[in-house]
Design an enzyme around this catalytic site. Structure first.
Site, PDB file in Angstrom:
ATOM      1  N   MET A  19       0.811  -1.267   0.076  1.00  0.00           N
ATOM      2  CA  MET A  19      -0.005   0.026   0.165  1.00  0.00           C
ATOM      3  C   MET A  19       0.793   1.341   0.031  1.00  0.00           C
ATOM      4  SD  MET A  19      -3.153  -0.958   2.388  1.00  0.00           S
ATOM      5  CE  MET A  19      -2.547  -1.524   3.887  1.00  0.00           C
ATOM      6  N   CYS A 102      -2.630  -1.689 -10.193  1.00  0.00           N
ATOM      7  CA  CYS A 102      -2.933  -0.243  -9.796  1.00  0.00           C
ATOM      8  C   CYS A 102      -4.026   0.426 -10.614  1.00  0.00           C
ATOM      9  CB  CYS A 102      -1.708   0.310  -9.590  1.00  0.00           C
ATOM     10  SG  CYS A 102      -1.851   2.195  -9.019  1.00  0.00           S
ATOM     11  N   GLY A 228      -5.289  -5.438   3.046  1.00  0.00           N
ATOM     12  CA  GLY A 228      -4.976  -3.921   2.927  1.00  0.00           C
ATOM     13  C   GLY A 228      -5.561  -3.128   3.838  1.00  0.00           C
TER      14      GLY A 228
HETATM   15  C1  LIG Z   1      -3.787   3.287   0.398  1.00  0.00           C
HETATM   16  C2  LIG Z   1      -3.562   2.252  -0.482  1.00  0.00           C
HETATM   17  C3  LIG Z   1      -2.546   2.327  -1.267  1.00  0.00           C
HETATM   18  C4  LIG Z   1      -2.506   0.986  -2.153  1.00  0.00           C
HETATM   19  N1  LIG Z   1      -1.209   0.985  -2.853  1.00  0.00           N
HETATM   20  C5  LIG Z   1      -0.981  -0.182  -3.556  1.00  0.00           C
HETATM   21  C6  LIG Z   1       0.284  -0.351  -3.964  1.00  0.00           C
HETATM   22  O1  LIG Z   1       1.175   0.218  -3.727  1.00  0.00           O
HETATM   23  N2  LIG Z   1       0.350  -1.761  -4.741  1.00  0.00           N
HETATM   24  C7  LIG Z   1      -0.613  -2.550  -4.928  1.00  0.00           C
HETATM   25  O2  LIG Z   1      -0.429  -3.813  -5.588  1.00  0.00           O
HETATM   26  N3  LIG Z   1      -1.919  -2.271  -4.447  1.00  0.00           N
HETATM   27  C8  LIG Z   1      -1.979  -1.278  -3.728  1.00  0.00           C
HETATM   28  N4  LIG Z   1      -3.302  -1.143  -3.101  1.00  0.00           N
HETATM   29  C9  LIG Z   1      -4.151  -2.163  -3.237  1.00  0.00           C
HETATM   30  C10 LIG Z   1      -4.237  -3.084  -2.082  1.00  0.00           C
HETATM   31  O3  LIG Z   1      -2.958  -3.702  -2.146  1.00  0.00           O
HETATM   32  C11 LIG Z   1      -5.475  -4.022  -2.073  1.00  0.00           C
HETATM   33  O4  LIG Z   1      -5.349  -4.690  -3.354  1.00  0.00           O
HETATM   34  C12 LIG Z   1      -6.724  -3.394  -2.074  1.00  0.00           C
HETATM   35  O5  LIG Z   1      -6.719  -2.422  -1.126  1.00  0.00           O
HETATM   36  C13 LIG Z   1      -7.835  -4.485  -1.610  1.00  0.00           C
HETATM   37  O6  LIG Z   1      -7.649  -5.117  -0.382  1.00  0.00           O
HETATM   38  P1  LIG Z   1      -8.314  -4.834   0.664  1.00  0.00           P
HETATM   39  O7  LIG Z   1      -9.839  -4.948   0.567  1.00  0.00           O
HETATM   40  O8  LIG Z   1      -7.741  -5.851   1.855  1.00  0.00           O
HETATM   41  O9  LIG Z   1      -7.882  -3.326   1.161  1.00  0.00           O
HETATM   42  C14 LIG Z   1      -3.659  -0.200  -2.475  1.00  0.00           C
HETATM   43  C15 LIG Z   1      -4.478   0.383  -1.511  1.00  0.00           C
HETATM   44  C16 LIG Z   1      -4.909   1.509  -0.768  1.00  0.00           C
HETATM   45  C17 LIG Z   1      -6.035   1.471   0.185  1.00  0.00           C
END
Ligand SMILES: Cc1cc2nc3c(=O)[nH]c(=O)nc-3n(C[C@H](O)[C@H](O)[C@H](O)COP(=O)(O)O)c2cc1C
Length: 345
Positions: A19, A102, A228
């Site tokens: 993230m 992304c 995440g």
């Molecule tokens: C603040 C933020 C930053 C993120 N940055 C990245 C990143 O750098 N690389 C990536 O693959 N996913 C990134 N994501 C996506 C998360 O890795 C994840 O796939 C997504 O939040 C869904 O999972 P969750 O429902 O558990 O949050 C980001 C998500 C958030 C909320």
């Protein structure tokens, strides 16, 4: 045990999601201490890394206590991505992850991140270039597809496995969905149940409680889950899930002492990593999240947000301990925040 390349992980590992601006080394240390089995860096631009931007170089730092750690790269050019993979190799993470998920417009426009989902041949070439240029196990994190009409994750999984990736993490949304709606894990399960697929498949999207983790484990049969948003401000979710999977019981909510300990631990690691000034600033967004639910804690907000001396901040944290000594924290549901709500498509 579950194996990714040479890395041994427990059965059904719990992964900290990459993230941006969140998964920095101090936060990863905290997540490891609260039960994450494998942690990922925020994504790092292959171009930035090659041009040696200080910010990108710093993103390669890893504390020993957080390992095993995967460094995540993004980029849309085979040669540049392969070159960046070589640079990453030197810093010795446990694995290298490629971001094909992304959704942010600026990244997609560079033909990187989830943009690559529209061109599977390019995705395969980028992945193969990485696999060939590093000795590290290479993994991929991606989404179901570009949009509802083009959910190509089944093809993507087979083709990336064929060029040598060692694990695949799938966020159960398309690029065009951003974070809208509920993550759909049924296609993730289809990939997992494809008899051609032998690499670990991790599910990702919307896990915010031990009960949901168990339900999704059983219903979708994935090899592990990546989390995440729910652990931002609540890293204890990792240990709660592990405990629930092992015993079927819910742990009590973390105590005030544990919450303050995490604030101090992350502050110390931030100071060590970024130095006195940047270390203090980078912690400011975290305190109130960790202390959420303590009645009246906002009284301490101004001090935590304005003090610049680490010792003074530690003293405020001690005051919080004194003030709430013996206070029992209630368990509250974790809300799923839509971080990319205003991201232009
Ligand atoms: C603040 C933020 C930053 C993120 N940055 C990245 C990143 O750098 N690389 C990536 O693959 N996913 C990134 N994501 C996506 C998360 O890795 C994840 O796939 C997504 O939040 C869904 O999972 P969750 O429902 O558990 O949050 C980001 C998500 C958030 C909320």
């Amino acid at each position: 045990m579950l194996q990714i390349g040479n890395i041994q992980l427990p059965d059904f590992p719990l992964l900290l999601a990459p993230m941006e601006d969140v998964s920095d080394p101090p936060f990863r240390v905290v997540c490891k201490a609260t039960g994450a089995d494998l942690v990922f860096t925020e994504f790092i631009s292959s171009e930035g890394l090659i041009r040696d931007a200080i910010r990108c170089r710093r993103k390669l730092d890893i504390f020993d206590e957080e390992r095993p750690t995967g460094i995540q790269l993004f980029g849309g050019d085979e040669e540049r991505l392969a070159m960046a993979a070589k640079i990453v190799d030197v810093t010795q993470p446990e694995l290298l992850d490629i971001n094909f998920g992304c959704p942010v417009k600026g990244i997609v426009a560079q033909g990187a991140g989830a943009g690559v989902l529209r061109d599977v041949d390019l995705m395969v070439r980028l992945t193969e270039a990485c696999v060939k240029s590093t000795n590290l196990p290479v993994t991929v994190k991606t989404r179901l597809g570009w949009d509802d009409a083009s959910k190509n994750i089944e093809e993507v999984a087979e083709r990336l496995q064929d060029v040598g990736i060692k694990a695949l993490t799938i966020h159960g949304r398309t690029r065009c969905q951003l974070y809208k709606g509920e993550a759909d894990w049924s296609l993730i399960a289809k990939v997992k149940n494809n008899p051609r697929i032998h690499i670990p498949v991790f599910g990702n999207g919307d896990i915010n409680s031990p009960q949901k983790a168990l339900e999704y484990k059983n219903r979708y049969g994935v090899d592990g889950i990546m989390i995440g948003r729910s652990v931002i401000g609540y890293p204890w979710l990792f240990r709660e899930i592990r405990h629930y999977l092992q015993t079927g019981e819910l742990l009590p909510a973390p105590t005030v002492v544990e919450r303050v300990d995490v604030c101090k631990h992350q502050l110390r690691k931030s100071l060590q990593w970024k130095g006195a000034i940047a270390g203090v600033y980078s912690m400011r967004g975290h305190y109130l999240r960790y202390l959420k639910g303590l009645p009246g804690v906002k009284e301490f907000r101004t001090q935590l947000m304005t003090l610049t001396e680490p010792e003074a901040i530690m003293a405020v944290l001690d005051d919080i301990l004194l003030r709430y000594e013996g206070y029992t924290m209630e368990r509250t549901p974790i809300e799923m925040v839509n971080y990319h709500e205003n991201c232009p498509l």
